[in-house]
Each structure stands twice: as C-alpha cells, then as structure tokens.
Design a protein around this motif. Structure first.
Motif: not given
Length: 141
Positions: A19-20, A22-23, A26-27, A33, A39, A43, A114-115, A118
């Motif tokens: 998940y690092s 994945y996010f 996104l960043l 995102g 997405m 995911f 996404n939030t 998270f």
C-alpha cells in the motif's frame, strides 16, 4: 518468535510495502487519484499482490514451523486478536467519520474513495501492530 507473531510480521511488511506503492503512485500524480477505472485496476492489482505475498509467505512459514507452534489459538492468542481489533475499530471509526461526515462537503468521487481506502489500510496496520506489540511485550489480557 512464535508462528502467529511471524505471520503478523509478514502481514505488516506485506501491507506496508504494497500500500506504500499504491499511495505513492497516488501522490506522484497517477491517474488512479482522479479516475475510477485506473483506481480500480491499480488498487485491485496491489490488493492481489498483497494477498499473494501473504499466502505464499504463510505457506512457507507454516512449512518451516514445528507442528507444536501451529496449534489452534489459545485464550491468550484470542485476547490479543481482540485487543488489536478493538484498537483498529477506533481508528477505522475516526477515518470513516472523516470520510462520511467531512469529506463529502469538500471532495467527491475518487479522492473520497481513496481516503476511505487509506483509513481501512491504516486501521488494519494498527490491528497488526497492536498484535505484534502484544506478543513482543508478553501481554496476557
């Protein structure tokens, strides 16, 4: 280190790594995102990779562990799991309150989803971390 602690470590490492990624995507501005289809694909592929890593790792750990370590969970193991689940519940509750109460007024669609994802990932990491710390510190409930 007993078998359940080893599998908890495996889960934490696999979740954090998967998940690092994945996010991190996104960043860095990945279309996941902003758009639904990317997405879901990103995911989904990350979740499948996480599942495969955990399944293969558990099989390897199970094959290497003596049979005496792989017995059914006793009262202490169940109490530790409950403690982790309780802590994770509160983290998830706060995360979902942010997603369900605050964010619909400032965001919509994919960022909202996404939030929520998270919040779920953080709650599961808290669960595994509490289980690990309980085994490490010898918590007996």
């Amino acid at each position: 280190m007993n078998f359940r602690e080893k599998t908890a470590w495996l889960n934490v490492i696999a979740m954090f790594a998967a998940y690092s990624v994945y996010f991190g995507f996104l960043l860095s501005g990945h279309p996941a995102g902003r758009e639904v289809f990317p997405m879901l694909w990103l995911f989904g592929s990350i979740a499948v990779a996480h599942a495969v890593i955990v399944i293969v790792g558990t099989i390897i750990l199970s094959a290497r562990a003596p049979k005496s370590e792989r017995v059914r969970a006793d009262e202490r193991d169940r109490a530790i799991r409950r403690r982790g689940a309780t802590m994770a519940y509160y983290v998830l509750l706060v995360g979902m309150m942010v997603v369900g109460v605050y964010l619909p007024f400032v965001e919509s669609g994919v960022p909202l989803a996404n939030t929520g994802l998270f919040a779920i990932v953080v709650a599961e990491l808290v669960n595994s971390f509490v289980v690990l710390m309980s085994y490490r510190r010898g918590w007996h409930g």
